[in-house]
Scaffold this active site. Sequence first.
Site, PDB file in Angstrom:
ATOM      1  N   GLY A 182      -5.668   2.449   8.806  1.00 29.12           N
ATOM      2  CA  GLY A 182      -5.428   3.329   9.940  1.00 29.12           C
ATOM      3  C   GLY A 182      -5.627   2.593  11.253  1.00 29.12           C
ATOM      4  N   GLY A 183      -4.531   2.417  11.975  1.00 28.14           N
ATOM      5  CA  GLY A 183      -4.608   1.807  13.298  1.00 28.14           C
ATOM      6  C   GLY A 183      -4.927   0.321  13.292  1.00 28.14           C
ATOM      7  CG  HIS A 235      -1.817   1.072   1.445  1.00 30.89           C
ATOM      8  ND1 HIS A 235      -3.108   1.067   0.960  1.00 30.89           N
ATOM      9  CD2 HIS A 235      -1.687   2.239   2.116  1.00 30.89           C
ATOM     10  CE1 HIS A 235      -3.722   2.182   1.313  1.00 30.89           C
ATOM     11  NE2 HIS A 235      -2.883   2.925   2.024  1.00 30.89           N
ATOM     12  N   GLY A 262       0.427  -0.313   8.603  1.00 32.82           N
ATOM     13  CA  GLY A 262       1.724   0.313   8.436  1.00 32.82           C
ATOM     14  C   GLY A 262       2.614   0.017   9.621  1.00 32.82           C
ATOM     15  CB  SER A 263       2.955   1.592  12.954  1.00 33.25           C
ATOM     16  OG  SER A 263       1.570   1.789  13.076  1.00 33.25           O
ATOM     17  CG  MET A 289      -9.586   6.980   4.986  1.00 32.53           C
ATOM     18  SD  MET A 289      -8.032   6.096   4.706  1.00 32.53           S
ATOM     19  CE  MET A 289      -7.007   6.669   6.062  1.00 32.53           C
ATOM     20  N   GLY A 318      -3.426  11.025   6.766  1.00 31.00           N
ATOM     21  CA  GLY A 318      -2.294  11.954   6.835  1.00 31.00           C
ATOM     22  C   GLY A 318      -1.052  11.370   7.477  1.00 31.00           C
ATOM     23  CG  PHE A 319       0.372  12.321  10.179  1.00 32.32           C
ATOM     24  CD1 PHE A 319       1.654  12.767   9.861  1.00 32.32           C
ATOM     25  CD2 PHE A 319      -0.676  13.222  10.153  1.00 32.32           C
ATOM     26  CE1 PHE A 319       1.884  14.105   9.535  1.00 32.32           C
ATOM     27  CE2 PHE A 319      -0.464  14.565   9.828  1.00 32.32           C
ATOM     28  CZ  PHE A 319       0.821  15.004   9.522  1.00 32.32           C
ATOM     29  N   GLY A 320       0.833   7.862   9.724  1.00 30.32           N
ATOM     30  CA  GLY A 320       0.806   6.513  10.270  1.00 30.32           C
ATOM     31  C   GLY A 320       0.795   6.587  11.793  1.00 30.32           C
ATOM     32  N   GLY A 321       0.549   5.452  12.412  1.00 27.36           N
ATOM     33  CA  GLY A 321       0.688   5.353  13.864  1.00 27.36           C
ATOM     34  C   GLY A 321      -0.425   5.973  14.681  1.00 27.36           C
ATOM     35  CG  MET A 372       0.037  11.431   2.122  1.00 27.16           C
ATOM     36  SD  MET A 372       0.566  11.441   3.825  1.00 27.16           S
ATOM     37  CE  MET A 372      -0.192   9.925   4.402  1.00 27.16           C
TER      38      MET A 372
HETATM   39  C1  DX5 Z   1      -2.689   7.247   6.768  1.00 34.62           C
HETATM   40  C2  DX5 Z   1      -2.311   6.311   5.657  1.00 34.62           C
HETATM   41  C3  DX5 Z   1      -2.067   4.939   6.126  1.00 34.62           C
HETATM   42  C4  DX5 Z   1      -0.959   4.769   7.151  1.00 34.62           C
HETATM   43  C5  DX5 Z   1      -1.391   3.652   8.051  1.00 34.62           C
HETATM   44  O1  DX5 Z   1      -3.256   8.382   6.257  1.00 34.62           O
HETATM   45  O2  DX5 Z   1      -3.348   6.250   4.689  1.00 34.62           O
HETATM   46  O3  DX5 Z   1      -1.949   4.009   5.050  1.00 34.62           O
HETATM   47  O4  DX5 Z   1       0.290   4.488   6.618  1.00 34.62           O
HETATM   48  O5  DX5 Z   1      -0.508   3.543   9.106  1.00 34.62           O
HETATM   49  P1  DX5 Z   1      -0.870   2.762  10.439  1.00 34.62           P
HETATM   50  O6  DX5 Z   1      -1.154   1.336  10.066  1.00 34.62           O
HETATM   51  O7  DX5 Z   1       0.355   2.914  11.255  1.00 34.62           O
HETATM   52  O8  DX5 Z   1      -2.062   3.425  11.065  1.00 34.62           O
HETATM   53 ZN    ZN Z   2      -3.269   4.628   3.202  1.00 38.83          ZN
END
Ligand code: DX5
Ligand code: ZN
Length: 219
Positions: free
Chosen positions: A173-174, A30, A194-195, A134, A139-142, A34
Site C-alpha cells: 500500500g503506497g 502479487h 501496484g501503481s 498493510m 481495498g484499493f490501489g493508489g 477481494m
Molecule cells: C490494496 C491492495 C494492494 C494494492 C496496492 O488493498 O492490497 O496490493 O494493489 O496498490 P498501490 O501500490 O497502488 O498502493
Molecule cells: Zn495486496
Amino acid sequence: MVTISPSILNSDIGDLYGELRKIESADFAHVDVMDGHFVPNLSWGLPIVEAAVKSGIIPIDAHLMIEDADRWAVAYAEAGCASVTFHAEAAAAPIRLAREIRRAGAKASLALRPATDITPYIDFLPEFDMILVMTVEPGFGGQKFLDSMLGKIRRTRKAISAQNLQISIQVDGGISRNTIEMAAEAGADTFVAGSAVFGAEDAHAEIEVLRHLAGRHCH
Ligand code: DX5
Ligand code: ZN
C-alpha cells in the site's frame, strides 16, 4: 534480501499474460483477491489466480482480502500459488489454516490491517513464512502510505529477530520511490507496489529502482 512483488490489481487484466510479462524481472506477482465484504471492492477469485499460476511466467503471491479465510484459502495453495496471505481479522483458526496452507505446498502468510496489532501473534510467528503489514486500509490501489505503520514494522522485525526466525515482512500500500526506503529501514524486506510499477513508463526499470532503494537498507 529484497523481494519485489508488483500488484496486478490495477493492470489490464484483459491481457493478463502480457501484464505478467511486464513484471517478470520481479520476484513474484502479487494478486489481490477481494470479495466485496471484507473490503469494499470486488476483484476476482480462484479462476483468474489459476490462470496466472498456469502462465508459468512468475511465481504468484496471493493476497486474500476475503471473509472466512478458513474455508477458502487452502484452494489457493492447492492451485499452485507460491505464497498465500490471509488476514488475521478474517480467520477463526489462523494456526490451523497456516498449517493447512503449508501442507498444500505454499508459504503461509498472515496479514494485519492497519488497526490490527502484531502482539497477539508473536508466540505463533514460527507458523508463518511472512507477515504482511498493510500500509493502507486494504481495498484499493493508489492510496497514500500510512507512515504510522512504521512502528508496527519495527516491532514485528524485533519479535522475529528475538526468536531467531527467518520470516519476511511484506508491506503493501503506497509503496513507491518515496516510501520504500522508510519501510525497508523499519525492517520490511518484501515490497508490494501496484501503481508505482504499472503506472511507470517502464515497469522493469521501476522494479530495479525500487530494488536498489530498498537494498540500501535491507541486508
Ligand atoms: C490494496 C491492495 C494492494 C494494492 C496496492 O488493498 O492490497 O496490493 O494493489 O496498490 P498501490 O501500490 O497502488 O498502493
Ligand atoms: Zn495486496
